[in-house]
Design a protein around this motif. Sequence first.
Motif, short mmCIF file in Angstrom:
data_model
loop_
_atom_site.label_atom_id
_atom_site.label_comp_id
_atom_site.label_asym_id
_atom_site.label_seq_id
_atom_site.Cartn_x
_atom_site.Cartn_y
_atom_site.Cartn_z
N ALA A 201 0.83 -1.20 0.00
CA ALA A 201 0.00 0.00 0.00
C ALA A 201 0.87 1.26 0.00
O ALA A 201 0.57 2.24 -0.72
N VAL A 202 1.95 1.24 0.78
CA VAL A 202 2.87 2.39 0.78
C VAL A 202 3.51 2.56 -0.59
O VAL A 202 3.64 3.69 -1.10
N LEU A 203 3.88 1.45 -1.22
CA LEU A 203 4.47 1.52 -2.57
C LEU A 203 3.48 2.11 -3.57
O LEU A 203 3.86 2.93 -4.41
N VAL A 204 2.25 1.67 -3.51
CA VAL A 204 1.24 2.18 -4.44
C VAL A 204 1.02 3.67 -4.23
O VAL A 204 0.91 4.45 -5.19
N GLY A 205 0.97 4.10 -2.96
CA GLY A 205 0.80 5.52 -2.67
C GLY A 205 1.96 6.35 -3.19
O GLY A 205 1.77 7.42 -3.80
N THR A 206 3.18 5.87 -2.98
CA THR A 206 4.36 6.57 -3.49
C THR A 206 4.36 6.58 -5.01
O THR A 206 4.76 7.56 -5.65
N GLY A 207 3.92 5.48 -5.62
CA GLY A 207 3.83 5.42 -7.08
C GLY A 207 2.84 6.43 -7.63
O GLY A 207 3.05 6.99 -8.72
N TRP A 208 1.75 6.67 -6.90
CA TRP A 208 0.78 7.68 -7.34
C TRP A 208 1.43 9.07 -7.35
O TRP A 208 1.19 9.86 -8.26
N ILE A 209 2.25 9.35 -6.36
CA ILE A 209 2.97 10.63 -6.35
C ILE A 209 3.94 10.70 -7.53
O ILE A 209 4.08 11.74 -8.19
N SER A 210 4.60 9.58 -7.84
CA SER A 210 5.52 9.55 -8.99
C SER A 210 4.78 9.82 -10.29
O SER A 210 5.30 10.48 -11.19
N ARG A 211 3.55 9.31 -10.42
CA ARG A 211 2.77 9.57 -11.63
C ARG A 211 2.47 11.06 -11.78
O ARG A 211 2.47 11.59 -12.89
N ARG A 212 2.27 11.75 -10.69
CA ARG A 212 2.03 13.19 -10.77
C ARG A 212 3.29 13.92 -11.24
O ARG A 212 3.22 14.83 -12.07
N TRP A 213 4.45 13.51 -10.71
CA TRP A 213 5.70 14.12 -11.18
C TRP A 213 5.93 13.81 -12.66
O TRP A 213 6.45 14.64 -13.40
N THR A 214 5.56 12.60 -13.08
CA THR A 214 5.74 12.23 -14.48
C THR A 214 4.90 13.13 -15.38
O THR A 214 5.35 13.56 -16.45
N ALA A 215 3.67 13.41 -14.97
CA ALA A 215 2.80 14.28 -15.77
C ALA A 215 3.39 15.69 -15.87
O ALA A 215 3.37 16.30 -16.94
#
Length: 712
Positions: free
Chosen positions: A428-442
């Motif tokens: 769950a922590v990984l998925v949450g951090t990945g969501w933040i990474s997707r925002r940086w990617t955008a």
Amino acid sequence: MPNTIHAAPRRTVRVRAARLLLTLLLAVAGGLFAGAAPASAHAALLGSDPAQGVVVDKAPTQVTLTFSEQVAFSDGSLRVLDPRGQRVDTGKPANLSGTTYGVQMRPGLPNGTYTVTYQVVSADSHPVSGAFTFSVGAPSATTVSASSPTVGGGVVGTLYGIGRYVSYAGFILLIGGAAFVLACWQRGAGVRAVQRLVVSGWVALTSATLALLLLRGSYTGSGKVADIFDLSLIGQVLQTKAGAALVSRLLLLAAAALFIAVLFGAYVRRDAEEAAADADGAADGDGDAGAGQGAGEVAADPSAEKRDLTFGLAIGGTVIAAGLAATWAMAEHASTGIQTGVAMPVDVLHLLAVAVWLGGLATLLVALHRAPSIGTAAVRRFSRIAFGSVVTLAATGVYQAWRQVGSWSTLTGTTYGQLLLVKVGLVAVLVGTGWISRRWTAQLADAPTDVATDAARKKPATVAAQTSGLGSASASGSGSGSDKEMSAEQTSATASGSEASGPEGASRPAGSSGKASAGAGDPERAAQLARQRAAMAAARAKRVRDADPFRSGLRRTVLAEAAVAVVLLAVTTALTTTEPGRTEEAAKAVTASSASQRSGSLSLKIPFDTGGQDGKGTVRLTLDPARVGGNVMHVYVTRPNGNAFDVPEVKVAFTLQAKSIGPLPIAPDHIATGHWSASGVQIPMAGDWKIEVTVRTSDIDQVTVNKNAQIG
């Protein structure tokens, strides 16, 4: 503005889809846990004959053990020892029926306490050991410790655990890194840091597999470091399911080595050929139209060949990756228990999803920190692939959790269930951090790209001149100027570098011409100048990358994901060596059932001598039914000639030293000559209890004698 208008509906659709998927997974999980049925997948001792702690009238002809699944015995792995520690079995355990195994006993065994020790390998390749005692005629003192023999621990056990962790890590880096290059960033095949990462994964997995093959015999046997290089043990390991899986893994790794060589060698060669073709086309750009058309036709063939190469590598890599994952599935938890035909393919998918997600994450981290550039299109492609991997991971994980745990109480009441909850939390922590990474990617895909493109358009002649000056050495490293995968950072670095060098070149045209002519006459000087220009270009590109706040933010979140992934991998490795919750609960239920159904009583005879007149005799204590809960106790005191006689006082105390319980004092009531009794004697839990009897034969003469016995 149009992009902004359409972005909100797309996000709304994604949110709704994610909610629907989450609801579906929760519904499936609830249904699976509600309908769970008993199963096993990590051998546990369910029963024995004679049973643990019983006293039998005559010596048995054989000792039998019943496990929750089939196990593998070797010579000496099932032993029966007399009170002096001497073996009294024939040494040849046999499979009597199903999961019941037995060993024959020698005839004419005297009365006393006997110890049974076993050390086996379960069907999921994990070593299991234990020990228990039974008595013939009456319990006696014994020199044999009833504690379980050490198996899977010590130095060898630690080394084996490290080897398992390294093998998982190597598999993730190898498969995830190669998948990232093939599916997201093919130009990464020419980046040295990415090459080192994938090759390091292959080396780690190969080395760990060889180490596990050497350690396996000692790990499941004696646990001695000296036995690691015992060739006879290695030969025995090769005949087991775990040994076959390790050998199969080594063969697949040989094929993986060829795959890596083709992946990095072929792609780099194709990129060099395309760069050379682009350079030739640029040099002849002022030629006739017919020549340009011919060059375009020639350039189309390498592109088609590259697509064919990518397709072939994708098919071959998928086969190798699935085969490597199957070497774990065929030898561990998925290979035993319920629904093995479904569990093994699901386990392969689970491992592949983990490798593509975490291995791709590690490759992205390396690319962001060490690679000259990485296109935003590659990052976006990986983001989509990572999302698919997480969905696959969640679906297969729910099924595996139901299969190995089986109920909500087991999820919180067993070690396996608690580790599984920790793993879910880390994911769950990984998925949450990945969501933040997707925002940086955008954000990475927006502003920097436009700025760099404008800068490149302002000075096209300068950019072309610098590219021409770097020569073929620079072209092979960074690709052609028209490459669609060229990142925003690299474009802006080239543009800024051109602006910085343009005025200088304009002020000293003769000097520049002189250096160029000198380089043309001296090959070593020309190579040195090319290296200097390449280093300067790389330094400028690094400064631009480091100054980009979006790229810096993405690097931080990806680094955080990688750190959590390291811990997640450690928890996963621990899970593979932990007894599943289903098996642990099933073993507890069988033990409790057998204890509650046992109708026999415990009987102990203990001689005493208070040292005074008429101070010698024997105490016989019986406990019925000798199980957890209420019991009836009788104490009989007799002289050496066997006649009952009264003494002023008799007291009894029970102590379970392993759990620091007691002493629990009991004051029995005098019933008749030489007979005392107490009802409602509570035994709080099963274990090896120390029973102390204090006998007082006069006002000053008394003694306390004791003996251990298994109760419950």
